[in-house]
Enzyme design. Structure first.
Site, PDB file in Angstrom:
ATOM      1  N   GLU A 141       0.820  -1.344  -0.115  1.00  0.00           N
ATOM      2  CA  GLU A 141      -0.308   0.123   0.104  1.00  0.00           C
ATOM      3  C   GLU A 141       0.915   1.208  -0.017  1.00  0.00           C
ATOM      4  O   GLU A 141       0.280   2.151  -0.846  1.00  0.00           O
ATOM      5  CB  GLU A 141      -0.981  -0.198   1.434  1.00  0.00           C
ATOM      6  CG  GLU A 141      -1.678  -1.426   0.806  1.00  0.00           C
ATOM      7  CD  GLU A 141      -1.951  -2.407   1.859  1.00  0.00           C
ATOM      8  OE1 GLU A 141      -2.503  -2.916   2.708  1.00  0.00           O
ATOM      9  OE2 GLU A 141      -0.364  -2.194   2.068  1.00  0.00           O
ATOM     10  N   ASP A 159      -2.074  -5.571   3.434  1.00  0.00           N
ATOM     11  CA  ASP A 159      -2.696  -6.015   4.662  1.00  0.00           C
ATOM     12  C   ASP A 159      -3.598  -7.282   4.515  1.00  0.00           C
ATOM     13  O   ASP A 159      -3.591  -7.748   4.011  1.00  0.00           O
ATOM     14  CB  ASP A 159      -2.866  -5.222   5.335  1.00  0.00           C
ATOM     15  CG  ASP A 159      -2.261  -3.270   5.832  1.00  0.00           C
ATOM     16  OD1 ASP A 159      -0.718  -3.993   5.616  1.00  0.00           O
ATOM     17  OD2 ASP A 159      -2.853  -2.602   6.151  1.00  0.00           O
ATOM     18  N   ASP A 186      -5.460  -8.431   7.539  1.00  0.00           N
ATOM     19  CA  ASP A 186      -7.300  -7.637   7.022  1.00  0.00           C
ATOM     20  C   ASP A 186      -8.060  -7.872   6.061  1.00  0.00           C
ATOM     21  O   ASP A 186      -7.582  -7.388   4.838  1.00  0.00           O
ATOM     22  CB  ASP A 186      -7.441  -6.545   8.076  1.00  0.00           C
ATOM     23  CG  ASP A 186      -6.980  -5.494   7.708  1.00  0.00           C
ATOM     24  OD1 ASP A 186      -6.832  -5.461   6.103  1.00  0.00           O
ATOM     25  OD2 ASP A 186      -7.222  -4.250   8.388  1.00  0.00           O
ATOM     26  N   GLU A 194      -9.333  -4.990   4.272  1.00  0.00           N
ATOM     27  CA  GLU A 194      -9.617  -3.649   3.839  1.00  0.00           C
ATOM     28  C   GLU A 194      -7.893  -4.513   3.450  1.00  0.00           C
ATOM     29  O   GLU A 194      -8.406  -3.867   1.731  1.00  0.00           O
ATOM     30  CB  GLU A 194      -8.726  -2.686   5.081  1.00  0.00           C
ATOM     31  CG  GLU A 194      -9.986  -2.072   5.268  1.00  0.00           C
ATOM     32  CD  GLU A 194     -11.459  -1.346   4.610  1.00  0.00           C
ATOM     33  OE1 GLU A 194     -10.682  -0.845   3.295  1.00  0.00           O
ATOM     34  OE2 GLU A 194     -12.347  -1.323   4.600  1.00  0.00           O
ATOM     35  N   TYR A 198       1.052  -6.218  12.711  1.00  0.00           N
ATOM     36  CA  TYR A 198      -0.320  -5.473  12.398  1.00  0.00           C
ATOM     37  C   TYR A 198      -0.824  -4.979  13.778  1.00  0.00           C
ATOM     38  O   TYR A 198      -0.943  -5.566  14.261  1.00  0.00           O
ATOM     39  CB  TYR A 198      -1.132  -6.121  11.242  1.00  0.00           C
ATOM     40  CG  TYR A 198      -1.693  -5.288  10.363  1.00  0.00           C
ATOM     41  CD1 TYR A 198      -0.858  -4.483   9.807  1.00  0.00           C
ATOM     42  CD2 TYR A 198      -2.933  -5.639  10.816  1.00  0.00           C
ATOM     43  CE1 TYR A 198      -2.238  -3.686   9.341  1.00  0.00           C
ATOM     44  CE2 TYR A 198      -4.132  -5.486   9.609  1.00  0.00           C
ATOM     45  CZ  TYR A 198      -3.455  -4.270   9.155  1.00  0.00           C
ATOM     46  OH  TYR A 198      -4.100  -3.268   8.334  1.00  0.00           O
ATOM     47  N   ARG A 245      -4.049  -3.490  13.232  1.00  0.00           N
ATOM     48  CA  ARG A 245      -5.352  -3.851  13.311  1.00  0.00           C
ATOM     49  C   ARG A 245      -5.781  -5.253  13.263  1.00  0.00           C
ATOM     50  O   ARG A 245      -5.755  -6.091  12.877  1.00  0.00           O
ATOM     51  CB  ARG A 245      -5.602  -3.038  12.126  1.00  0.00           C
ATOM     52  CG  ARG A 245      -5.523  -1.543  11.897  1.00  0.00           C
ATOM     53  CD  ARG A 245      -6.233  -0.731  10.935  1.00  0.00           C
ATOM     54  NE  ARG A 245      -5.727   0.715  10.645  1.00  0.00           N
ATOM     55  CZ  ARG A 245      -5.236   0.900   9.625  1.00  0.00           C
ATOM     56  NH1 ARG A 245      -4.307   0.558   9.209  1.00  0.00           N
ATOM     57  NH2 ARG A 245      -5.114   2.409   9.587  1.00  0.00           N
ATOM     58  N   HIS A 254      -4.483 -12.760  13.010  1.00  0.00           N
ATOM     59  CA  HIS A 254      -3.589 -13.772  14.540  1.00  0.00           C
ATOM     60  C   HIS A 254      -3.242 -13.764  15.093  1.00  0.00           C
ATOM     61  O   HIS A 254      -2.905 -14.182  16.145  1.00  0.00           O
ATOM     62  CB  HIS A 254      -2.643 -14.909  13.068  1.00  0.00           C
ATOM     63  CG  HIS A 254      -3.376 -14.819  11.257  1.00  0.00           C
ATOM     64  ND1 HIS A 254      -4.466 -15.631  11.272  1.00  0.00           N
ATOM     65  CD2 HIS A 254      -2.532 -14.729  10.044  1.00  0.00           C
ATOM     66  CE1 HIS A 254      -4.858 -15.896   9.990  1.00  0.00           C
ATOM     67  NE2 HIS A 254      -4.007 -15.255   9.601  1.00  0.00           N
TER      68      HIS A 254
END
Length: 847
Positions: free
Chosen positions: A8, A96, A98, A100, A321, A323, A368
Site C-alpha cells: 500500500e 495488509d 485484514d 481492507e 500489524y 489493526r 492472527h
C-alpha cells in the site's frame, strides 16, 4: 524478467524491499486505488442516467457496485504499476492481511488484469523471516473476505449517503450520519442526558490522623453503633438522596463537627485486623482498542494519532500489524517475551508456563496476533533508535507484551478497624492498607502508569505493625464534606472501550469514527481529554431515535457486525443480507422515503432537554432558545461552550440580559479613536468599529478568522483586522495599489483583480511589497506540486497521501494534501523525518 510485489505505501515498500532477492521489485499502490463514486458525475457515462447513479450501487440487480479511480495519484500509480507489470513474470499482492487489505488486492487484480501468475502473500510483521515465510506460503485472494469488505462498504454507502442527505435536508446542510458514527454519537448524548438528570447529594464523614509509636496513618469513620456511615455510592443519582432501602447513617455538617468535639480526646484502640492475600494477573497484550485506550491515558494521544504512529512502527518493521482484535501470541512471540523478562528481571519474574489469552471480542479473527514487537528477540526500546512518539508508543507495546508473560503480582490487603466511644455511642474507624509481597509483572508494566517503579510505590499503602487491643494516638480529627459527582463524560479512550464491549465497529474503524465525531466540532468538542456532545449531536440523535431507531441501537449495530463476520467466514451472502436490510418491504429504503415526505424540518430542529422550560432549536448558525418573558417571545443564541447538561433557565436569562445590554467595547482604536466591539452575527463572530447609528449605518467590520478564539483577541489584533485590507505599496508597472487581506478562502495579496493566496494567515500582517510582487508574478493556480521536492518522507497512514519536504518561496516546508507547515527556523530539510513532519502538520491543523 522481474517479480512485482505490490504493497500500500512507499515506506512499507522500502522496508520490504530489503528482505527480498534482487529480482523482486516492490511498488506501492498508495492505498485503495478505487472506490465508490462520490456522486453521479463521477459515474461512467453508461450509468449516469440510472436512478441509482448517485449511490454508485445497483440496488435493483444484485447490489453490484460501480468502482471508479477518483484520485489523480491513483491513476498515476495504476499507470506505473501496469508498466512495471509488463516486465514481470509474476505478481505478488502483499497488502495488509485484514479485509481492507484483501479488498485492495482484489481491486488491483480487477484494474491491472495481470496475465502472469498471481500470488497473495500475507504477513503480520515486516521482518526477514516473516517475509520469507510469506513467499513460501502464498495463496489466492480470499473472495469471502473481499465480499465481507464490499458488503460493509456498500452498507455504509446505503446508510450514510441517503441518511446524510435526509439529515441535511431536515436539520442542517452539511451534516453526516453513519452506521457506526451515529451509534458513537448517541453514546455521547446518552451520557450527557445522564449528567442532566443527575442530582447532587451531599454527605459528611470524619477523617482521623492516627499514630502508633510515631508512625502515622489515616482512618475514616466507617460505622456508628453498628450502622454504616453513608458514602457517595449510597446515593441515587437521579434524586440526590440515599437510595431507597439502604440502611446507612447520613451525616450532616452539624453532626460531624459535634462528633469531632466529642472524640478527639477519647482513647482509641485497635479492634480488629484482617489480612487477605491475593494475586493479580497481567493484562493481555494489546489489541487495537486497548492500545488506543492506553496511549490516550499514558501518552495523551488521540485514537488517530495512535494509529498513525503505530502504522509507522509497523511499516518500519518494529511491531506486528496494528489493526487486530486478537490477543493471541505466536510461539515465537511467547518465547521472545519470556526471554526478555528473564534477562531483565530474573527467572522468578517469568510465569511458570506460557500465558495464553482468549479474545473477549466476538468474532475476533481479522488478524492472527496481538500487537507486539516483531521477531524472535524483541529489540529493547533503548536500543531501537526510535525517538519522540515512535519511541514512547513502542516502549508501551514492548512493556505490555513482556509483562503479559511474567509472573502474577502477589499482594496482601490489610484492613484495620479501630474503636472509639463517647458517653452515648461507639464509633468504628477503618484504615486500609495494601502490601506488595512480590511485584511480578508490575516490575515491567502497570496499566495507566508511565513509570512502573514509581507506580509500585503508589499502589503500596503500608500501615504500622498494629496489634489487636493495642492503643493508638489521635493526632488530628476533622469533619469533611463531600458532594456526589455526575457520571463522567467519555474520553476517546473510554468511548472506544464501550464500542468494543458492545461489539460496535471493528479495529480498523475506531480512529476514523473518533475523527469524524470531533471534525469541525459538529458532534463533539474536546475539552481537555473529554468529549462534550454538541447541541447538533442532540438534534441528530433525537432525529435518528424517532425515525431510524434500529440504526442507533447498539445491539442492532453489533448484530450487523456479526453478520458481516459470517460473510467473511463464507457462511453468509452479500446480496441476501443487503436485500433484507435495504430492499424488503418496510426496510431502510422505505423508511428513508417515508421520512422525505413526513418529517417536518422545524420539528426536526428541536432539541428536547429534560426539565428545560423553553424551546431549544439548532439553526443554520448554531443553537438558540425561544423563551417567553413577560408575555413576549424572545430569541437568544446559545454558545457552544455551555454543555447541554448545564443549560438551564438562569443561564438563558443571563444570555438574554447580556444581549440586551449590547456588546462591550474592547477599547478604542489606537489611531481612529473609535470603540471596537466584538459582535456575533449570522456568519459568526466579528469586530465592529464604532456604533451603528443613523449617520453611521454601515460601520467597518472584520470577521474573526477561522481558528482564532474571539475571546482571546487583543485590542491591537482586532484593530489590525479592521485595518485590512492593508496597502503594501504601488505596483511598479501601473502605480495601482497592492493589498493584503483575508477573504473567504483565507489570506491573500491582491493587485487589481488578480489574487494570490498566502500560505500562512499571519503573513497578511507581515508580507512585504517585494514578496507580494513575486507571488503575483507567478501563473495563477500554480500548484505546490510544481515546486522542487527536497525530500520524500512517505505517506500519511490515515489518508495514504504523500508527505514531502518542498522548497517554498519563504523557505522549506512540509506538505500533506492542502496543509503546508513551515520547517522551524534553522532546520535542515535532510534531517526531517515522517514523524516530525506529522507533528508539524498536526500543529498547523490545530492552529
Amino acid at each position: 524478467m522481474s517479480k512485482l510485489v505490490i504493497v500500500e505505501s512507499p515506506s512499507k515498500a522500502k522496508t520490504i524491499q530489503k528482505y527480498l532477492p534482487k529480482e523482486f521489485v516492490v511498488k506501492a499502490s498508495l492505498g485503495h486505488i478505487r472506490d465508490l463514486p462520490d456522486n453521479a458525475g463521477q459515474m461512467p457515462a453508461k450509468y449516469k442516467k440510472e436512478p441509482w447513479a448517485s449511490l454508485g450501487v445497483n440496488i435493483d440487480e444484485g447490489f453490484d457496485a460501480v468502482y471508479v479511480v477518483k484520485d489523480p495519484r491513483s491513476k498515476k500509480a495504476i499507470k506505473e504499476l501496469k508498466a512495471e507489470l509488463k516486465k514481470a513474470d509474476a505478481l505478488y499482492l502483499a497488502t495488509d492481511e485484514d479485509r481492507e487489505g484483501e479488498a485492495i488486492s482484489w481491486h488491483l487484480l480487477e484494474e491491472l488484469k495481470p496475465k502472469c501468475p498471481t500470488h497473495r502473500m500475507v504477513f503480520h510483521e515486516i521482518t526477514k523471516s516473516a517475509i520469507e515465510r510469506a513467499l513460501e506460503n502464498t495463496r489466492e485472494v480470499d473472495d469471502h473476505l473481499v465480499e465481507a469488505q464490499e458488503t460493509r462498504r456498500i452498507l455504509d454507502r446505503l446508510v450514510g449517503y441517503p441518511l446524510s442527505l435526509l439529515v441535511g435536508k431536515k436539520i442542517k446542510y452539511g451534516l453526516s450520519a453513519g452506521r457506526v458514527q451515529s451509534v458513537a454519537v448517541r453514546l455521547l448524548v446518552e451520557r450527557e442526558r445522564e449528567r442532566r438528570r443527575f442530582r447532587m447529594g451531599s454527605y459528611w464523614d470524619l477523617k482521623a490522623q492516627l499514630a502508633e509509636k510515631g508512625n502515622a496513618f489515616d482512618a475514616v469513620l466507617h460505622e456508628v453503633d453498628g450502622t454504616r456511615v453513608a458514602t457517595g455510592k449510597d446515593f441515587d443519582e437521579n434524586t440526590g438522596k440515599i437510595t431507597e432501602g439502604k440502611n446507612v447513617l447520613l451525616l450532616d455538617e452539624k453532626q460531624a463537627k459535634k462528633m469531632v468535639e466529642q472524640l478527639a480526646s477519647r482513647p482509641w484502640t485497635v479492634n480488629e485486623i484482617t489480612e487477605r492475600p491475593y494475586t493479580t494477573r497481567p493484562k493481555p497484550p494489546f489489541i487495537t482498542s486497548t492500545l488506543q485506550q492506553e496511549a490516550s491515558r499514558k501518552l495523551g494521544l488521540s485514537a488517530s494519532d495512535t494509529m498513525r504512529v503505530a502504522q509507522s512502527l509497523y511499516e518500519n518493521g518494529f511491531i506486528t500489524y496494528m489493526r487486530t482484535d486478537s490477543v493471541n501470541l505466536s510461539q515465537q512471540a511467547l518465547n521472545a517475551a519470556r526471554k526478555a523478562a528473564g534477562e531483565l528481571y530474573g527467572a522468578e519474574y517469568v510465569a511458570d508456563k506460557p500465558r495464553v489469552y482468549a479474545s473477549k471480542a466476538k468474532g475476533a479473527q481479522e488478524a492472527h496476533e496481538a500487537i507486539r514487537p516483531t521477531g524472535d528477540a524483541f529489540v529493547h526500546p533503548n536500543k531501537s533508535g526510535l525517538k519522540g512518539r515512535d519511541r514512547k508508543l513502542y516502549d508501551l507495546i514492548w512493556k505490555r507484551t513482556v509483562a503479559s508473560q511474567m509472573a502474577d503480582a502477589k499482594k496482601t490487603s490489610v484492613r484495620v478497624d479501630l474503636k472509639v466511644s463517647d458517653d452515648e455511642h461507639t464509633y468504628v474507624f477503618r484504615a486500609n492498607g495494601n502490601r506488595i509481597d512480590f511485584a511480578g509483572f508490575m516490575r515491567a508494566y502497570v496499566e495507566g502508569a508511565d513509570d512502573p517503579e514509581a507506580a509500585l510505590e503508589d499502589r503500596e499503602v503500608l500501615l504500622p505493625a498494629l496489634k489487636e487491643g493495642g492503643e493508638v494516638d489521635c493526632n488530628e480529627l476533622e469533619a469533611i464534606g463531600h458532594e456526589t459527582k455526575p457520571p463522567a463524560r467519555f474520553t476517546e479512550a473510554s468511548l472506544v472501550k464501550v464500542l468494543e464491549e458492545e461489539g460496535v465497529g471493528r479495529p480498523s474503524t475506531y480512529a476514523t469514527i473518533m475523527s469524524k465525531i470531533t471534525a469541525g466540532e459538529k458532534y463533539g468538542r474536546k475539552v481537555g481529554r473529554t468529549l462534550v456532545p454538541t447541541y447538533m449531536a442532540f438534534a441528530v440523535t433525537e432525529f435518528l431515535e424517532k425515525h431510524f431507531g434500529e440504526l442507533v441501537d447498539t445491539q442492532f449495530t453489533a448484530r450487523m457486525e456479526d453478520d458481516l463476520d459470517e460473510i467473511a467466514a463464507g457462511k453468509g451472502s452479500k446480496v441476501e443480507y443487503l436485500h433484507q436490510f435495504y430492499r424488503r418491504e418496510g426496510a431502510f429504503a422505505d423508511k428513508v422515503n417515508e421520512g422525505e415526505e413526513k418529517i417536518e424540518p422545524d420539528l426536526a430542529r428541536e432539541v428536547t432537554l429534560e426539565d428545560f422550560p423553553a424551546t431549544l432549536k439548532v439553526g443554520r448558525y448554531g443553537p438558540y432558545v425561544q423563551i417567553e418573558v413577560e408575555g413576549e417571545t424572545k430569541t437568544v443564541d446559545v454558545p457552544d461552550d455551555i454543555p447541554p447538561a448545564d443549560l438551564d433557565y438562569e443561564k438563558i436569562l443571563e444570555l438574554l440580559e447580556k444581549r440586551e445590554k449590547g456588546p462591550e467595547s474592547l477599547g478604542l482604536h489606537p489611531e481612529k479613536g473609535e470603540p471596537i466591539f466584538l459582535m456575533n452575527g449570522r456568519f459568526g463572530p466579528y469586530f465592529q468599529l464604532g456604533e451603528r447609528t443613523e449617520d453611521n449605518k454601515k460601520p467597518p467590520t472584520a470577521s474573526v478568522p477561522k481558528g482564532m478564539n474571539p475571546e482571546d483577541v487583543t485590542l491591537e489584533q482586532a484593530a489590525q483586522l479592521l485595518d485590512l485590507p492593508r496597502e503594501l505599496g504601488k505596483h511598479p508597472e501601473d502605480g495601482e495599489p497592492v493589498e493584503a487581506g483575508i477573504g473567504r478562502y483565507g489570506p491573500f495579496v491582491k493587485h487589481l483583480k488578480e489574487y494570490r493566496n498566502l500560505p500562512e494567515q499571519e503573513m497578511v500582517f507581515t508580507v512585504t511589497l517585494e514578496q507580494a510582487l513575486e507571488l503575483l508574478a507567478q501563473p495563477k493556480g500554480r500548484r505546490a506540486s510544481s515546486r522542487k521536492v527536497l525530500k520524500e518522507l512517505g505517506t500519511d497512514p490515515d489518508s495514504g497521501k504523500p508527505i514531502n519536504v518542498l522548497d517554498g518561496r519563504y523557505g522549506p516546508y512540509v506538505k500533506l494534501g492542502k496543509v503546508n507547515a513551515s520547517l522551524p527556523k534553522g532546520t535542515n530539510p535532510d534531517d526531517m523525518t515522517l514523524e516530525k513532519a506529522l507533528e508539524l502538520i498536526e500543529q498547523k491543523s490545530a492552529s
